[in-house]
Design a protein around this motif. Structure first.
Motif, PDB file in Angstrom:
ATOM      1  N   ASP A 115       0.837  -1.198   0.000  1.00  0.00           N
ATOM      2  CA  ASP A 115       0.000   0.000   0.000  1.00  0.00           C
ATOM      3  C   ASP A 115       0.876   1.254   0.000  1.00  0.00           C
ATOM      4  O   ASP A 115       2.056   1.224   0.344  1.00  0.00           O
ATOM      5  CB  ASP A 115      -0.926   0.007   1.224  1.00  0.00           C
ATOM      6  CG  ASP A 115      -0.170  -0.187   2.529  1.00  0.00           C
ATOM      7  OD1 ASP A 115       0.699  -1.076   2.592  1.00  0.00           O
ATOM      8  OD2 ASP A 115      -0.422   0.571   3.489  1.00  0.00           O
ATOM      9  N   ALA A 116       0.265   2.360  -0.398  1.00  0.00           N
ATOM     10  CA  ALA A 116       1.002   3.619  -0.471  1.00  0.00           C
ATOM     11  C   ALA A 116       1.443   4.079   0.915  1.00  0.00           C
ATOM     12  O   ALA A 116       0.735   3.898   1.911  1.00  0.00           O
ATOM     13  CB  ALA A 116       0.132   4.683  -1.130  1.00  0.00           C
ATOM     14  N   ARG A 117       2.645   4.663   0.969  1.00  0.00           N
ATOM     15  CA  ARG A 117       3.190   5.195   2.214  1.00  0.00           C
ATOM     16  C   ARG A 117       3.210   6.718   2.120  1.00  0.00           C
ATOM     17  O   ARG A 117       3.642   7.284   1.114  1.00  0.00           O
ATOM     18  CB  ARG A 117       4.598   4.651   2.446  1.00  0.00           C
ATOM     19  CG  ARG A 117       5.225   5.097   3.773  1.00  0.00           C
ATOM     20  CD  ARG A 117       6.580   4.444   3.988  1.00  0.00           C
ATOM     21  NE  ARG A 117       7.550   4.829   2.975  1.00  0.00           N
ATOM     22  CZ  ARG A 117       8.061   4.006   2.077  1.00  0.00           C
ATOM     23  NH1 ARG A 117       7.690   2.746   2.040  1.00  0.00           N
ATOM     24  NH2 ARG A 117       8.946   4.436   1.186  1.00  0.00           N
ATOM     25  N   PHE A 118       2.739   7.386   3.173  1.00  0.00           N
ATOM     26  CA  PHE A 118       2.685   8.844   3.202  1.00  0.00           C
ATOM     27  C   PHE A 118       3.459   9.363   4.415  1.00  0.00           C
ATOM     28  O   PHE A 118       3.458   8.748   5.488  1.00  0.00           O
ATOM     29  CB  PHE A 118       1.235   9.335   3.284  1.00  0.00           C
ATOM     30  CG  PHE A 118       0.415   9.031   2.062  1.00  0.00           C
ATOM     31  CD1 PHE A 118       0.323   9.950   1.027  1.00  0.00           C
ATOM     32  CD2 PHE A 118      -0.250   7.823   1.938  1.00  0.00           C
ATOM     33  CE1 PHE A 118      -0.428   9.673  -0.109  1.00  0.00           C
ATOM     34  CE2 PHE A 118      -1.002   7.534   0.804  1.00  0.00           C
ATOM     35  CZ  PHE A 118      -1.097   8.461  -0.220  1.00  0.00           C
ATOM     36  N   SER A 131      -0.009  15.436   3.821  1.00  0.00           N
ATOM     37  CA  SER A 131       0.643  14.139   3.671  1.00  0.00           C
ATOM     38  C   SER A 131       1.214  14.042   2.267  1.00  0.00           C
ATOM     39  O   SER A 131       0.504  14.305   1.283  1.00  0.00           O
ATOM     40  CB  SER A 131      -0.348  12.999   3.916  1.00  0.00           C
ATOM     41  OG  SER A 131      -0.726  12.944   5.277  1.00  0.00           O
ATOM     42  N   ILE A 132       2.490  13.672   2.177  1.00  0.00           N
ATOM     43  CA  ILE A 132       3.175  13.574   0.895  1.00  0.00           C
ATOM     44  C   ILE A 132       3.487  12.107   0.619  1.00  0.00           C
ATOM     45  O   ILE A 132       4.041  11.413   1.484  1.00  0.00           O
ATOM     46  CB  ILE A 132       4.472  14.392   0.905  1.00  0.00           C
ATOM     47  CG1 ILE A 132       4.160  15.881   1.141  1.00  0.00           C
ATOM     48  CG2 ILE A 132       5.247  14.218  -0.390  1.00  0.00           C
ATOM     49  CD1 ILE A 132       5.382  16.743   1.294  1.00  0.00           C
ATOM     50  N   PRO A 133       3.117  11.590  -0.572  1.00  0.00           N
ATOM     51  CA  PRO A 133       3.434  10.187  -0.879  1.00  0.00           C
ATOM     52  C   PRO A 133       4.940   9.989  -1.003  1.00  0.00           C
ATOM     53  O   PRO A 133       5.626  10.755  -1.691  1.00  0.00           O
ATOM     54  CB  PRO A 133       2.718   9.939  -2.208  1.00  0.00           C
ATOM     55  CG  PRO A 133       2.555  11.297  -2.811  1.00  0.00           C
ATOM     56  CD  PRO A 133       2.403  12.252  -1.669  1.00  0.00           C
ATOM     57  N   THR A 134       5.456   8.977  -0.317  1.00  0.00           N
ATOM     58  CA  THR A 134       6.897   8.721  -0.315  1.00  0.00           C
ATOM     59  C   THR A 134       7.217   7.275  -0.695  1.00  0.00           C
ATOM     60  O   THR A 134       8.237   6.731  -0.283  1.00  0.00           O
ATOM     61  CB  THR A 134       7.495   9.042   1.067  1.00  0.00           C
ATOM     62  OG1 THR A 134       6.765   8.328   2.078  1.00  0.00           O
ATOM     63  CG2 THR A 134       7.435  10.519   1.362  1.00  0.00           C
TER      64      THR A 134
END
Length: 214
Positions: A115-118, A131-134
């Motif tokens: 899953d996407a990490r923010f 929140s920035i996607p990292t």
């Protein structure tokens, strides 16, 4: 519109990789175009791709679309975004995968991660954080198998696990979809016993690169 269901799904692993085939250049395209003189690959061969500068494609498994004796495409690898895939940095190697081994008597497959990490950022002057996607969290699968230590396939899977060697992973989903990954398999040899249930063991699969689906 298509729908897939878990019934009929099979999961395979392979520790068998052919000799490294150098690819240079690799052209940015919707399906990345690789040059490798006399590569010997044919349509739908499955290969492990190890580029030197494209982190978002590293440690990933792709199908091949042969163009001619010296070029082929990596299907599904869209490298048109030059920020993620800088021109000229896709050089590296591919290795053909063979010897797929089906995990025996699979009862259940559970997937985690991917899953996407923010990362939250709170500016002193702002009352609202952002929140920035990292990136993405590591993906893992846990496969539950009926325990039969006398099965040749089970013995082979345990032997691969004991060597802690990386494997290609292929899941053929009921209905025809196929997904690929690359990582490690670890098998617990301690059976789980429960009344009115078949004895079972678990195998953990860690995926180090991207999951690629077709």
């Amino acid at each position: 519109m298509s729908f897939y269901f878990p019934e009929g799904s099979v999961i395979y692993v392979s520790p068998t990789f052919g000799a490294a085939i150098p690819v240079n250049p690799v052209t940015n395209a919707v399906d990345a175009l690789c040059t490798a003189n006399g590569h010997g690959l044919v349509d739908n061969d499955e290969v492990l791709y190890l580029p030197t500068g494209w982190e978002d494609a590293n440690n990933s498994v792709f199908r091949v679309d042969q163009q001619d004796a010296n070029t082929f495409k990596l299907l599904g690898l869209d490298t048109t975004d030059l920020t993620r895939f800088p021109a000229g940095q896709g050089v590296g190697t591919v290795q053909k995968i063979s010897g797929w081994l089906a995990l025996p008597q699979v009862l259940d497959i559970q997937s985690q991660g991917g899953d996407a990490r923010f990362t939250p950022v709170g500016l002193l002057a702002s009352r609202n954080d952002i929140s920035i996607p990292t990136g993405f969290n590591p993906a893992n699968m846990q496969v539950t198998m009926a325990h039969d230590p006398n099965l040749a396939a089970y013995k082979s899977i345990v032997a691969i696990s004991r060597k802690s060697q990386p494997v290609a992973v292929k899941m053929v989903i009921g209905g025809g979809a196929t997904i690929y990954g690359y990582g490690f398999i670890s098998v617990s040899e301690v059976p789980q016993l429960q009344r009115q249930q078949v004895n079972r063991v678990t195998a953990g699969l860690s995926i180090n690169g991207r999951i690629i689906g077709y």
